[in-house]
Scaffold this motif. Structure first.
Motif, PDB file in Angstrom:
ATOM      1  N   PRO A  27       0.785  -1.222  -0.092  1.00 13.53           N
ATOM      2  CA  PRO A  27       0.096   0.092   0.036  1.00 13.53           C
ATOM      3  C   PRO A  27       0.929   1.258   0.191  1.00 13.53           C
ATOM      4  O   PRO A  27       0.584   2.273  -0.600  1.00 13.53           O
ATOM      5  N   THR A  28       1.974   1.290   0.863  1.00 18.07           N
ATOM      6  CA  THR A  28       2.603   2.757   0.810  1.00 18.07           C
ATOM      7  C   THR A  28       3.955   2.411   0.018  1.00 18.07           C
ATOM      8  O   THR A  28       4.341   1.408  -0.480  1.00 18.07           O
ATOM      9  N   PHE A  30       6.807   2.927   0.683  1.00 22.57           N
ATOM     10  CA  PHE A  30       7.986   2.251   1.465  1.00 22.57           C
ATOM     11  C   PHE A  30       8.068   1.052   1.278  1.00 22.57           C
ATOM     12  O   PHE A  30       9.005   0.372   1.298  1.00 22.57           O
ATOM     13  N   ASP A  31       6.564   0.321   1.517  1.00 25.14           N
ATOM     14  CA  ASP A  31       6.631  -0.994   1.066  1.00 25.14           C
ATOM     15  C   ASP A  31       7.105  -1.677  -0.226  1.00 25.14           C
ATOM     16  O   ASP A  31       7.821  -2.570  -0.178  1.00 25.14           O
ATOM     17  N   LEU A  33       9.444   0.241  -1.714  1.00 23.31           N
ATOM     18  CA  LEU A  33      11.023   0.209  -1.440  1.00 23.31           C
ATOM     19  C   LEU A  33      11.451  -1.000  -0.997  1.00 23.31           C
ATOM     20  O   LEU A  33      12.555  -1.601  -1.178  1.00 23.31           O
ATOM     21  N   ALA A  79      15.222   6.715  -0.554  1.00 24.44           N
ATOM     22  CA  ALA A  79      14.749   6.947   0.659  1.00 24.44           C
ATOM     23  C   ALA A  79      14.827   8.395   1.005  1.00 24.44           C
ATOM     24  O   ALA A  79      13.947   8.972   1.559  1.00 24.44           O
ATOM     25  N   LYS A  80      15.973   8.972   0.596  1.00 22.96           N
ATOM     26  CA  LYS A  80      16.140  10.517   0.931  1.00 22.96           C
ATOM     27  C   LYS A  80      14.981  11.272   0.317  1.00 22.96           C
ATOM     28  O   LYS A  80      14.526  12.218   0.810  1.00 22.96           O
ATOM     29  N   PHE A  82      12.151  10.444  -0.832  1.00 19.56           N
ATOM     30  CA  PHE A  82      10.681  10.118  -0.242  1.00 19.56           C
ATOM     31  C   PHE A  82      10.688  10.912   1.219  1.00 19.56           C
ATOM     32  O   PHE A  82       9.500  10.876   1.778  1.00 19.56           O
ATOM     33  N   SER A  83      11.751  11.139   1.886  1.00 20.53           N
ATOM     34  CA  SER A  83      11.521  11.621   3.052  1.00 20.53           C
ATOM     35  C   SER A  83      11.524  12.890   3.227  1.00 20.53           C
ATOM     36  O   SER A  83      10.773  13.650   4.342  1.00 20.53           O
ATOM     37  N   VAL A  89       4.004  13.011  -0.896  1.00 15.95           N
ATOM     38  CA  VAL A  89       3.720  11.527  -0.459  1.00 15.95           C
ATOM     39  C   VAL A  89       3.729  11.796   1.240  1.00 15.95           C
ATOM     40  O   VAL A  89       4.720  11.858   1.923  1.00 15.95           O
ATOM     41  N   ARG A  90       2.535  11.831   1.802  1.00 16.76           N
ATOM     42  CA  ARG A  90       2.524  12.095   3.381  1.00 16.76           C
ATOM     43  C   ARG A  90       1.710  10.970   4.053  1.00 16.76           C
ATOM     44  O   ARG A  90       0.636  10.493   3.115  1.00 16.76           O
ATOM     45  N   TYR A  91       1.874  10.285   5.031  1.00 22.95           N
ATOM     46  CA  TYR A  91       0.948   9.258   5.251  1.00 22.95           C
ATOM     47  C   TYR A  91       0.594   9.800   6.767  1.00 22.95           C
ATOM     48  O   TYR A  91      -0.250   8.921   7.504  1.00 22.95           O
ATOM     49  N   ASP A  92       0.920  10.969   7.286  1.00 18.67           N
ATOM     50  CA  ASP A  92       0.322  11.218   8.602  1.00 18.67           C
ATOM     51  C   ASP A  92      -1.168  11.828   8.308  1.00 18.67           C
ATOM     52  O   ASP A  92      -1.434  13.160   8.055  1.00 18.67           O
ATOM     53  N   ASP A  93      -2.037  11.221   8.309  1.00 14.36           N
ATOM     54  CA  ASP A  93      -3.421  11.585   8.327  1.00 14.36           C
ATOM     55  C   ASP A  93      -3.995  12.639   9.437  1.00 14.36           C
ATOM     56  O   ASP A  93      -3.281  12.164  10.538  1.00 14.36           O
TER      57      ASP A  93
END
Lengths: 93, 109
Positions: A27-28, A30-31, A33, A79-80, A82-83, A89-93
């Motif tokens: 889903p995300t 990062f999975d 990656l 990784a750098k 996407f951070s 790309v945000r996952y803090d809902d």
């Protein structure tokens, strides 16, 4: 001994298909990656085994070294990327 | 085929592939991103080290053994660093770990 390398290479190719499922389904981002990183590590081992099947070990080990270094640097850069909070790309809902 | 180096290298390679399989199963089965990085960084590194150790034993003492040892050393250092960078990036992007109190994260959709 040669056929043993062939069978282990075939089994390893089957094992590589498993993280590919995680890359597709993850889903995300990062999975995905994590799956790509896993495939990269297994490919490194696979190239070494194939080097032994083709009996040109010296050449394939150099290929493996180059692939390992590039894969590592690539995953660090992704990784750098996407951070950073500049992209959406945000996952803090 | 029956001398000790072949037997030892076969044992190492089979154990290495077994750990790579465990790493792959862990990537599929584990519920959350952060738990999946365990599978990737730890068991893949161990599996890769065992397989390359088996190849080194089979190769004997040549230049290629030195190169194989370099690969083993590099990935021993590179894989955990890559997994750490990935987990840190996920934390910066706000991906919440799967704690009991917060709701099931997006992994289950």
């Amino acid at each position: 001994m040669d056929s043993f390398f062939l069978y282990s290479a075939v089994i390893l190719t089957a094992i590589i298909a498993v993280p590919a499922y995680r890359v597709l389904k993850g889903p995300t981002v990062f999975d995905r990656l994590v799956g790509t990183n896993a495939i990269a590590t297994k490919t490194i081992v696979l190239i070494c085994l194939i080097g032994y099947i083709f009996d040109r070990i010296g050449m394939f080990i150099d290929i493996t070294l180059a692939y390992a270094i590039l894969g590592f640097v690539g995953s660090l850069i992704i990784a750098k990327y996407f951070s950073s909070d500049k992209i959406n790309v945000r996952y803090d809902d | 085929m029956t001398d000790i180096t072949s037997i030892l290298s076969i044992i190492c390679i089979v154990a290495g592939i077994f750990f790579l399989l465990i790493g792959s199963i862990g990537i599929i089965r584990l519920p959350d991103f952060y738990s999946r990085t365990h599978a990737t960084s730890k068991s893949d590194t161990l599996g890769m080290m065992l397989v390359i150790l088996g190849l080194m034993i089979f190769e004997g003492l040549t230049i290629n053994t030195g190169k194989l040892f370099l690969i083993l050393l590099f990935i021993l250092l590179a894989n955990p660093i890559g997994a750490h960078a990935l987990a840190r990036a996920a934390l910066n992007a706000g991906l919440k770990p799967l704690f009991p109190d917060n709701k099931k994260d997006k992994t289950e959709g």
